[in-house]
Design an enzyme around this catalytic site. Structure first.
Site, PDB file in Angstrom:
ATOM      1  N   ASP A  55      28.059 -42.554  22.952  1.00 31.85           N
ATOM      2  CA  ASP A  55      27.568 -41.958  21.409  1.00 31.85           C
ATOM      3  C   ASP A  55      26.424 -42.877  21.098  1.00 31.85           C
ATOM      4  OD1 ASP A  55      27.209 -41.307  19.004  1.00 31.85           O
ATOM      5  OD2 ASP A  55      29.059 -40.733  18.458  1.00 31.85           O
ATOM      6  N   VAL A  56      25.162 -42.590  20.928  1.00 30.16           N
ATOM      7  CA  VAL A  56      24.134 -43.426  20.560  1.00 30.16           C
ATOM      8  C   VAL A  56      24.255 -43.667  19.201  1.00 30.16           C
ATOM      9  CG1 VAL A  56      22.344 -42.511  22.219  1.00 30.16           C
ATOM     10  CG2 VAL A  56      22.583 -41.500  20.118  1.00 30.16           C
ATOM     11  N   SER A 135       8.615 -30.797  13.743  1.00 28.73           N
ATOM     12  CA  SER A 135       9.272 -30.442  12.259  1.00 28.73           C
ATOM     13  C   SER A 135       9.085 -31.792  11.419  1.00 28.73           C
ATOM     14  CB  SER A 135      10.853 -30.180  12.447  1.00 28.73           C
ATOM     15  OG  SER A 135      10.769 -28.910  13.325  1.00 28.73           O
ATOM     16  N   TYR A 146      17.063 -32.209   9.139  1.00 24.90           N
ATOM     17  CA  TYR A 146      16.518 -32.386  10.545  1.00 24.90           C
ATOM     18  C   TYR A 146      15.129 -33.241  10.436  1.00 24.90           C
ATOM     19  CZ  TYR A 146      14.878 -31.475  15.318  1.00 24.90           C
ATOM     20  OH  TYR A 146      14.752 -31.539  16.299  1.00 24.90           O
ATOM     21  N   LYS A 150      13.615 -36.632  11.706  1.00 27.83           N
ATOM     22  CA  LYS A 150      12.546 -36.751  12.824  1.00 27.83           C
ATOM     23  C   LYS A 150      11.335 -37.426  12.298  1.00 27.83           C
ATOM     24  CE  LYS A 150      14.598 -35.230  16.373  1.00 27.83           C
ATOM     25  NZ  LYS A 150      14.657 -36.053  17.508  1.00 27.83           N
ATOM     26  N   THR A 181      16.016 -24.674  24.757  1.00 25.48           N
ATOM     27  CA  THR A 181      17.255 -25.747  25.259  1.00 25.48           C
ATOM     28  C   THR A 181      18.464 -25.289  24.259  1.00 25.48           C
ATOM     29  OG1 THR A 181      16.851 -27.206  23.365  1.00 25.48           O
ATOM     30  CG2 THR A 181      15.823 -27.572  25.313  1.00 25.48           C
TER      31      THR A 181
END
Ligand SMILES: NC(=O)c1ccc[n+]([C@@H]2O[C@H](COP(=O)([O-])OP(=O)(O)OC[C@H]3O[C@@H](n4cnc5c(N)ncnc54)[C@H](O)[C@@H]3O)[C@@H](O)[C@H]2O)c1
Length: 240
Positions: A55-56, A135, A146, A150, A181
């Site tokens: 898990d990063v 975004s 989100y 980003k 995706t």
């Protein structure tokens, strides 16, 4: 093209979508790719693609994963941070837990991987490619958390580029528009009018993961040797 012959690549998020396409593209161009993901069910292990589950967003796990990559590949040349999550939430329903989870994976996962990998990258030719999103610089309803996560990846990467330029290590941001995706499935983009979103945000249509992988490969290659502290938006005209 064979731009990555003998190159040692650490890539996160190789189990699906853009990361999977980038792992396959870099391996096809000669790299050995060490992929770190929580779920590798979409990517088979091969001689050129090694799989490591982690898990990063977990500091201990990503540190161990980077150490494992450098040991198994005998160093690193390229780091590609693709792992990420998405969630849409109206502002009135946004929770601290939502904000923290998006930041944990998208920003902190990227930042920790860079911090841990940088000592292994060679002066003069090491490269980091971080995946942000169109975004980051575009307003979309329900995407406050989100988009912020980003935008944070973009800001982090530009400052990192300034910090490591003296070593000759490049840092490039690739910001996709809408890509086909699971991340933009109807179960993820809850509440959004997806047909409107795709029409407005994807004037050239929705991208295939291979199209983003091609840009990641370019950014990581010697063809982009003068490119650092830069964002490449691969968004099919989303910002027009
Ligand atoms: N698909 C799009 O339209 C789009 C647009 C702009 C940016 N992006 C960005 O591209 C990146 C890849 O997205 P995708 O569309 O390929 O999504 P995806 O869901 O197909 O793939 C994401 C991968 O990241 C992995 N992952 C998620 N959380 C993780 C964690 N904590 N630790 C390790 N691995 C983890 C998942 O298991 C998965 O394999 C993301 O950072 C995303 O924000 C995607």
């Amino acid at each position: 093209m064979h731009r990555f012959e003998n190159a040692k690549v650490l890539l996160t998020g190789g189990g699906s979508g853009i990361g999977r396409a980038a792992a396959l593209r870099l391996a096809a161009e000669g790299a050995t790719v060490f992929s770190v993901d929580v779920d590798h069910s979409g990517l088979p292990e091969t001689e050129r693609i090694r799989l490591h589950q982690a898990d990063v967003s977990d500091e201990t796990e990503i540190s161990a994963a980077v150490r494992a990559a450098a040991a198994e590949l005998d160093g690193l040349d390229v780091v590609v941070n693709v792992a990420g999550i998405h969630r849409t939430t109206p502002i009135a329903e946004l929770t601290v837990a939502d904000l923290r989870r998006l930041y944990d994976v998208n920003l902190i996962g990227t930042a920790l991987c860079c911090r841990e990998a940088l000592p292994h990258l060679p002066d003069g030719r090491g490269v980091i490619v971080n995946v942000s999103s169109s975004s980051a610089t575009h307003g979309n309803p329900y995407m406050t958390a989100y988009s912020a996560s980003k935008a944070a990846v973009l800001g982090f990467s530009l400052s990192l580029a300034a910090e490591v330029i003296g070593r000759g290590v490049r840092v490039v941001v690739v910001s996709p528009g809408t890509v086909a995706t699971p991340l933009v499935g109807e179960d993820v983009l809850v509440g959004l009018d997806i047909s409107y979103y795709r029409r407005i945000r994807s004037p050239m249509g929705v991208a295939e993961p291979d199209q983003i992988a091609a840009t990641i490969a370019f950014a990581a290659s010697a063809d982009a040797g003068y490119l650092t502290g830069a964002e490449i938006r691969v968004d099919g005209g989303s910002h027009i």
